[in-house]
Design a protein around this motif. Structure first.
Motif, mmCIF file in Angstrom:
data_model
loop_
_atom_site.group_PDB
_atom_site.id
_atom_site.type_symbol
_atom_site.label_atom_id
_atom_site.label_comp_id
_atom_site.label_asym_id
_atom_site.label_seq_id
_atom_site.Cartn_x
_atom_site.Cartn_y
_atom_site.Cartn_z
ATOM 1 N N ASP A 6 0.836 -1.209 0.000
ATOM 2 C CA ASP A 6 0.000 0.000 0.000
ATOM 3 C C ASP A 6 0.864 1.249 0.000
ATOM 4 N N ILE A 7 1.885 1.246 0.828
ATOM 5 C CA ILE A 7 2.778 2.401 0.906
ATOM 6 C C ILE A 7 3.467 2.642 -0.428
ATOM 7 N N LEU A 8 3.917 1.558 -1.044
ATOM 8 C CA LEU A 8 4.604 1.675 -2.333
ATOM 9 C C LEU A 8 3.637 2.157 -3.421
ATOM 10 N N LEU A 9 2.417 1.640 -3.405
ATOM 11 C CA LEU A 9 1.429 2.079 -4.385
ATOM 12 C C LEU A 9 1.117 3.562 -4.210
ATOM 13 N N ASP A 10 0.948 3.999 -2.978
ATOM 14 C CA ASP A 10 0.677 5.424 -2.726
ATOM 15 C C ASP A 10 1.793 6.295 -3.288
ATOM 16 N N ALA A 11 3.030 5.872 -3.085
ATOM 17 C CA ALA A 11 4.167 6.644 -3.587
ATOM 18 C C ALA A 11 4.203 6.643 -5.108
ATOM 19 N N SER A 68 8.124 4.067 -12.671
ATOM 20 C CA SER A 68 7.303 4.548 -11.557
ATOM 21 C C SER A 68 7.544 3.714 -10.304
ATOM 22 N N LEU A 69 7.700 2.398 -10.494
ATOM 23 C CA LEU A 69 7.946 1.520 -9.349
ATOM 24 C C LEU A 69 9.292 1.841 -8.709
ATOM 25 N N ARG A 70 10.317 2.030 -9.514
ATOM 26 C CA ARG A 70 11.638 2.342 -8.965
ATOM 27 C C ARG A 70 11.632 3.689 -8.249
ATOM 28 N N ALA A 71 10.964 4.681 -8.853
ATOM 29 C CA ALA A 71 10.899 5.998 -8.230
ATOM 30 C C ALA A 71 10.150 5.935 -6.901
ATOM 31 N N ALA A 72 9.079 5.154 -6.866
ATOM 32 C CA ALA A 72 8.308 5.003 -5.627
ATOM 33 C C ALA A 72 9.161 4.338 -4.551
ATOM 34 N N ALA A 73 9.940 3.341 -4.950
ATOM 35 C CA ALA A 73 10.802 2.655 -3.989
ATOM 36 C C ALA A 73 11.826 3.627 -3.411
ATOM 37 N N ARG A 74 12.395 4.484 -4.252
ATOM 38 C CA ARG A 74 13.354 5.478 -3.756
ATOM 39 C C ARG A 74 12.671 6.435 -2.786
ATOM 40 N N ASP A 75 11.435 6.822 -3.102
ATOM 41 C CA ASP A 75 10.726 7.787 -2.261
ATOM 42 C C ASP A 75 10.506 7.259 -0.844
ATOM 43 N N VAL A 76 10.232 5.976 -0.739
ATOM 44 C CA VAL A 76 9.919 5.408 0.577
ATOM 45 C C VAL A 76 11.122 4.699 1.202
ATOM 46 N N MET A 126 12.859 2.111 0.015
ATOM 47 C CA MET A 126 12.759 0.657 -0.105
ATOM 48 C C MET A 126 13.748 0.146 -1.137
ATOM 49 N N ASP A 127 14.345 -0.977 -0.853
ATOM 50 C CA ASP A 127 15.255 -1.612 -1.795
ATOM 51 C C ASP A 127 14.509 -1.991 -3.062
ATOM 52 N N ALA A 128 15.152 -1.777 -4.218
ATOM 53 C CA ALA A 128 14.508 -2.057 -5.501
ATOM 54 C C ALA A 128 14.104 -3.521 -5.631
ATOM 55 N N ALA A 129 14.929 -4.420 -5.101
ATOM 56 C CA ALA A 129 14.617 -5.845 -5.178
ATOM 57 C C ALA A 129 13.377 -6.170 -4.355
ATOM 58 N N HIS A 130 13.229 -5.500 -3.199
ATOM 59 C CA HIS A 130 12.044 -5.707 -2.369
ATOM 60 C C HIS A 130 10.800 -5.211 -3.094
ATOM 61 N N ALA A 131 10.910 -4.048 -3.735
ATOM 62 C CA ALA A 131 9.779 -3.499 -4.488
ATOM 63 C C ALA A 131 9.379 -4.441 -5.622
ATOM 64 N N LYS A 132 10.371 -5.004 -6.285
ATOM 65 C CA LYS A 132 10.093 -5.923 -7.392
ATOM 66 C C LYS A 132 9.442 -7.205 -6.885
ATOM 67 N N ALA A 133 9.801 -7.608 -5.671
ATOM 68 C CA ALA A 133 9.184 -8.804 -5.094
ATOM 69 C C ALA A 133 7.712 -8.560 -4.789
ATOM 70 N N LEU A 134 7.382 -7.336 -4.391
ATOM 71 C CA LEU A 134 5.987 -6.995 -4.102
ATOM 72 C C LEU A 134 5.171 -6.862 -5.375
ATOM 73 N N PHE A 135 5.793 -6.358 -6.447
ATOM 74 C CA PHE A 135 5.114 -6.172 -7.725
ATOM 75 C C PHE A 135 5.990 -6.780 -8.824
ATOM 76 N N PRO A 136 5.956 -8.098 -8.972
ATOM 77 C CA PRO A 136 6.893 -8.796 -9.870
ATOM 78 C C PRO A 136 6.858 -8.306 -11.309
ATOM 79 N N ARG A 137 5.685 -7.921 -11.789
ATOM 80 C CA ARG A 137 5.608 -7.450 -13.174
ATOM 81 C C ARG A 137 5.659 -5.932 -13.262
ATOM 82 N N GLY A 138 6.141 -5.328 -12.215
ATOM 83 C CA GLY A 138 6.348 -3.885 -12.242
ATOM 84 C C GLY A 138 5.066 -3.094 -12.382
ATOM 85 N N GLY A 139 5.040 -2.220 -13.391
ATOM 86 C CA GLY A 139 3.918 -1.309 -13.580
ATOM 87 C C GLY A 139 2.583 -1.996 -13.773
#
Length: 231
Positions: A6-11, A25-33, A35-48
């Motif tokens: 939820d936090i990553l989606l909001d960002a 957008s996913l990478r930028a959101a991860a930087r904003d919060v 979060m490690d890029a690999a962790h963000a990718k694990a939460l949203f495997p297909r990215g956008g």
């Protein structure tokens, strides 16, 4: 979704109007919060794509919450449907987010994802309104509502009328068209000649069953063969 999702989606919503529903957008959101890029990718495997679907599911949830708070008892059934569709559209925070989504899901690789998302919305609406059909009507109701919802969203994206009143008038006209079709079907059912002509197709369609509500592997439903006549 988890809280981190939820936090990553909001960002990500801050970046989608500029970069679309994309890995950027996913990478930028991860930087904003932080979060490690690999962790963000694990939460949203297909990215956008997964981000866009998560946003769509969030809108579905908001619609259901508002429907539960709305008194529908005094409304005609067609007005209950219109109310549900309107609440779903009003759940959208920003038209640009939806516009970017329609662009993404118009691409051939992601069109099936978009179609499933819209079908899921139509299914939620019918279920929330108490639909109990388990035969071919389960499919026709959701297919028809998917078309109404999709057309209304596209109209809404270009609507600059005050309070989106032109959109709600468009929605009413689309539902009136559906209701007129249902009246034609009812008239055909009352006509002895047409009822006889349609007996064969109806026998075939009677074998079509909706998916089992408690069995995901039964999607999208099944055909139950008609048992042979006893001689």
């Amino acid at each position: 979704m988890t809280d981190k999702s939820d936090i990553l989606l909001d960002a990500a919503l801050n970046h989608v109007p500029f970069d679309g529903w994309s890995d950027d957008s996913l990478r930028a959101a991860a930087r904003d919060v932080g979060m490690d890029a690999a962790h963000a990718k694990a939460l949203f495997p297909r990215g956008g794509v997964d981000l866009a679907l998560a946003y769509h599911r969030r809108g579905d949830g908001q619609m259901l919450a508002r429907l539960a708070e709305t008194d529908l008892q005094q409304l005609r059934f067609r007005d209950r449907i219109a109310t549900a569709v309107r609440l779903r559209i009003e759940a959208c925070e920003d038209r640009e987010l939806v516009r970017r989504g329609t662009t993404l899901f118009a691409l051939p690789p992601y069109a099936p994802d978009g179609a499933r998302a819209i079908w899921g919305t139509a299914d939620m609406i019918w279920t929330a309104l108490g639909d109990t059909s388990r035969d071919v009507n389960w499919y026709t109701k959701r297919a028809t509502l998917s078309g109404v919802y999709s057309a209304t969203v596209l109209f809404w994206l270009g609507d600059d009328s005050t309070g989106a009143q032109a959109t709600w008038s468009f929605l009413d006209r689309r539902i009136d068209d559906v209701m007129q079709f249902e009246r034609v079907k009812a008239a055909a059912n009352r006509n002895p000649l047409l009822r006889s002509v349609l007996a064969g197709p109806r026998a075939v369609l009677s074998c079509v069953k909706a998916p089992s509500p408690d069995m995901r592997d039964d999607l999208p439903g099944h055909l139950r063969p008609t048992p042979p006549a006893q001689g």
